[in-house]
Design a protein around this motif. Structure first.
Motif, PDB file in Angstrom:
ATOM      1  N   VAL A 189      39.963  50.848  41.318  1.00 32.98           N
ATOM      2  CA  VAL A 189      41.414  51.577  42.364  1.00 32.98           C
ATOM      3  C   VAL A 189      42.063  50.133  42.866  1.00 32.98           C
ATOM      4  O   VAL A 189      43.602  49.940  42.519  1.00 32.98           O
ATOM      5  N   ARG A 190      41.606  49.981  43.801  1.00 39.18           N
ATOM      6  CA  ARG A 190      41.867  49.367  45.086  1.00 39.18           C
ATOM      7  C   ARG A 190      42.361  47.904  44.245  1.00 39.18           C
ATOM      8  O   ARG A 190      43.398  47.005  45.196  1.00 39.18           O
ATOM      9  N   ALA A 191      41.130  47.430  43.850  1.00 36.62           N
ATOM     10  CA  ALA A 191      41.889  45.857  42.895  1.00 36.62           C
ATOM     11  C   ALA A 191      43.343  46.156  42.193  1.00 36.62           C
ATOM     12  O   ALA A 191      43.979  45.224  42.351  1.00 36.62           O
ATOM     13  N   HIS A 192      43.239  47.022  41.797  1.00 33.66           N
ATOM     14  CA  HIS A 192      44.354  47.298  40.961  1.00 33.66           C
ATOM     15  C   HIS A 192      45.841  47.400  41.813  1.00 33.66           C
ATOM     16  O   HIS A 192      47.482  47.156  41.828  1.00 33.66           O
ATOM     17  N   ALA A 193      45.949  48.035  42.380  1.00 27.78           N
ATOM     18  CA  ALA A 193      46.823  47.960  43.477  1.00 27.78           C
ATOM     19  C   ALA A 193      47.532  46.625  44.508  1.00 27.78           C
ATOM     20  O   ALA A 193      48.023  46.350  44.878  1.00 27.78           O
ATOM     21  N   ALA A 194      46.256  45.937  45.261  1.00 28.76           N
ATOM     22  CA  ALA A 194      46.235  44.299  45.470  1.00 28.76           C
ATOM     23  C   ALA A 194      46.855  43.570  44.265  1.00 28.76           C
ATOM     24  O   ALA A 194      47.819  43.023  44.826  1.00 28.76           O
ATOM     25  N   ALA A 195      46.882  44.033  42.790  1.00 28.81           N
ATOM     26  CA  ALA A 195      47.238  43.227  42.098  1.00 28.81           C
ATOM     27  C   ALA A 195      48.895  43.079  41.884  1.00 28.81           C
ATOM     28  O   ALA A 195      49.613  42.685  41.669  1.00 28.81           O
ATOM     29  N   ALA A 196      49.248  45.079  41.827  1.00 29.83           N
ATOM     30  CA  ALA A 196      50.446  45.249  42.394  1.00 29.83           C
ATOM     31  C   ALA A 196      51.087  44.488  43.221  1.00 29.83           C
ATOM     32  O   ALA A 196      52.409  43.800  42.809  1.00 29.83           O
ATOM     33  N   ARG A 197      50.691  44.724  44.605  1.00 29.35           N
ATOM     34  CA  ARG A 197      51.361  43.367  44.971  1.00 29.35           C
ATOM     35  C   ARG A 197      51.387  42.316  45.355  1.00 29.35           C
ATOM     36  O   ARG A 197      52.383  41.131  45.857  1.00 29.35           O
ATOM     37  N   GLU A 198      50.526  40.810  44.768  1.00 29.52           N
ATOM     38  CA  GLU A 198      50.612  40.002  44.209  1.00 29.52           C
ATOM     39  C   GLU A 198      51.632  39.731  43.825  1.00 29.52           C
ATOM     40  O   GLU A 198      52.454  38.587  43.811  1.00 29.52           O
TER      41      GLU A 198
END
Length: 234
Positions: free
Chosen positions: A19-28
């Motif tokens: 979930v954290r990685a998905h959120a990081a991808a959205a920000r990037e």
């Protein structure tokens, strides 16, 4: 394979990490993810709407990064004909963190829901018009003529799976044609028809119809609800 297999990771630590990685991808990628989480096979992928796109995250241990399933969506984008209805791929983002590798795929958002959720076997009746079946047959026929060096179904998988799931001698792969690789009900919408998740596409055993090109243990396209006609005979 009748139970739910598209579920969140069993371990809480893996759930939170993805979930954290998905959120990081959205920000990037400069998109805002919202809505429900849609988990893939045993929590290996996580998808979520992101503005006018769909953001899907793949995760694997570092030693398993890359390869057939990892690159499938990207490699399907260019060679498949326009007559095959599928979400357009806009951007891909790769990175590693700790002991894991990640790939984020930003694709076109498709508002039509899949015909099933949770597992590949249809659990309810569907009433699909004849035009939908014709579109499906046309899309699979277009796919079957697409040149590729990718292999979707290998003889070793057939040998193991026929005995394990069907209890019968395996068929032999003597000729191949290109197929989706996993055209079960979770990967199909309708109507209108859209085919999701091209990660496993490639050459598979030729049969009387391209609809048979699937590595799922259960029939990808069982008989049409309310009709004696099978989708593989249409």
């Amino acid at each position: 394979m009748t139970g739910a297999v598209f579920t969140a990771p069993a371990q809480r630590i893996d759930h939170e990490r993805i979930v954290r990685a998905h959120a990081a991808a959205a920000r990037e990628l400069n998109v805002a993810a919202s809505g429900s989480f849609v988990w893939g096979w045993q929590g290996r992928t996580l998808g979520r709407r992101a503005d006018r796109y769909w953001l899907r995250l793949l995760c694997s241990p570092l030693e398993k990064e890359g390869g057939h399933l990892w690159e499938g969506t990207a490699t399907a984008q260019a060679p498949l004909p326009r007559g095959v209805p599928r979400p357009a791929l806009h951007r891909v983002l790769d990175w590693t963190s700790g002991e894991h590798a990640y790939r984020a795929e930003l694709t076109e958002y498709v508002p039509t829901r899949p015909l099933e959720a949770g597992g590949p076997v249809l659990t309810h009746e569907v009433d699909l018009p004849d035009a939908w079946w014709r579109d499906l047959k046309k899309a699979l026929a277009h796919t079957s003529t697409t040149p590729t060096s990718r292999i979707a179904v290998r003889q070793g998988w057939v040998d193991k799976s026929f005995r394990r799931f069907l209890g019968i001698p395996p068929v032999q792969i003597t000729a191949t044609q290109t197929g989706h690789g996993d055209p079960h009900w979770v990967n199909i919408t309708g109507p209108p028809l859209v085919l999701f998740d091209w990660e496993g596409w490639g050459a598979c055993r030729s049969a009387s119809t391209p609809a048979s090109c699937t590595p799922t243990a259960s029939p990808a396209l069982p008989p049409r609800a309310g009709s004696a006609r099978s989708s593989t005979a249409r």
